[in-house]
Write an enzyme that holds these catalytic residues in place. Structure first.
Site, short mmCIF file in Angstrom:
data_model
loop_
_atom_site.label_atom_id
_atom_site.label_comp_id
_atom_site.label_asym_id
_atom_site.label_seq_id
_atom_site.Cartn_x
_atom_site.Cartn_y
_atom_site.Cartn_z
N SER A 64 20.79 -68.70 16.32
CA SER A 64 21.08 -68.67 17.75
C SER A 64 19.94 -69.32 18.53
CB SER A 64 21.34 -67.22 18.20
OG SER A 64 21.99 -67.19 19.44
N HIS B 239 29.36 -63.87 15.18
CA HIS B 239 28.19 -64.56 15.73
C HIS B 239 26.98 -64.45 14.82
CE1 HIS B 239 25.25 -66.22 18.38
NE2 HIS B 239 24.63 -65.06 18.58
N ASP C 155 33.19 -67.41 16.45
CA ASP C 155 32.02 -66.92 17.18
C ASP C 155 32.35 -66.89 18.67
OD1 ASP C 155 29.55 -66.51 18.37
OD2 ASP C 155 28.48 -67.91 17.08
#
Length: 241
Positions: free
Chosen positions: A89, A216, A182
């Site tokens: 991320s 995610h 996601d």
């Protein structure tokens, strides 16, 4: 910071960076897989990026996130001549800046946010809540909107904005992993990263792979084992392992 024992400087070492509001547990499966193979691994908690302290999140600018990650990189460099970066991320955005400055052996992006919040997926998830009569997704989204200080959210937008145009400056081999389901990072982010990496012809190889279901937090979701195998294959094919 966690380290495995390794004395041979010619062996690769790995710096794993967690995401916004996260912690090293997000990348721990990869850290564990690498340590089991005898490699040196660092997975630091980055002040201001981790949700362990709202006060810290409100105090630190994104440049300080990069500085903290760079200190961890330099510490690894004293023990190994070959560093591989892996960022989950927002950790992937930070990794871009380190890669530009230090030219590591390779870089791995996991769920890296060029575009965030997949509204279509969110609506699908809320529809599942209604169908199942369980507001699990709704609770998660509502919690996310109030969890982080406004300053921290602003710093996230700043690093996202200032990193988008810099992927073309990365020269090392790259692997991009992204979940199609996601809801936090739009799956189109992965294609944007690949395009950015290929924007300069002199760039080394870049590979992209999608997973579904994945969620995610890729390494803690249903695609964990697939993602780990793909990472190890990439490292082997790149003659790093």
């Amino acid at each position: 910071m966690n380290h495995s024992s390794q004395s041979n400087r010619s062996q690769p070492a790995f710096l794993l960076l967690h995401g916004f509001g996260g912690a090293p547990w997000e990348v721990e499966p990869l850290a564990e897989a690498l340590r089991k193979r005898g490699y040196l691994v660092a997975a630091p908690t980055i002040k201001g990026l981790s949700s362990s302290s709202r006060r810290d999140m409100a105090r630190y600018a994104y440049e300080e996130w990069i500085w903290a990650a760079e200190e961890a990189y330099k510490a690894l460099k004293t023990q190994s001549d070959k560093i591989v970066l892996a960022g989950f991320s927002t950790g992937g955005l930070i990794a871009v800046h380190l890669a530009i400055r230090h030219n590591p052996e390779a870089i791995i992006f996991m769920s890296t946010p060029i575009q965030h919040w997949d509204l279509k997926r969110i609506m699908t998830n809320l529809g599942e809540d209604i169908k199942n009569r369980r507001p699990d997704h709704l609770r998660y989204y509502m919690k996310s909107t109030v969890k982080f200080p406004v300053r921290a959210l602003w710093e996230f937008k700043r690093i996202q904005r200032h990193t988008k145009s810099r992927f073309g400056e990365v020269r090392c081999p790259a692997l991009i992993l992204q979940g199609l389901d996601d809801d936090t990072v739009h799956h189109q982010s992965a294609a944007c990263i690949l395009k950015g990496l290929h924007s300069i012809k002199s760039h080394s190889k870049a590979e992209l792979e999608y997973f579904e279901p994945a969620g995610h937090v890729l390494l803690q979701g249903p695609a964990r084992d697939q993602a780990l195998r793909r990472i190890l294959k990439f490292l082997g094919d790149s003659c790093i392992l």
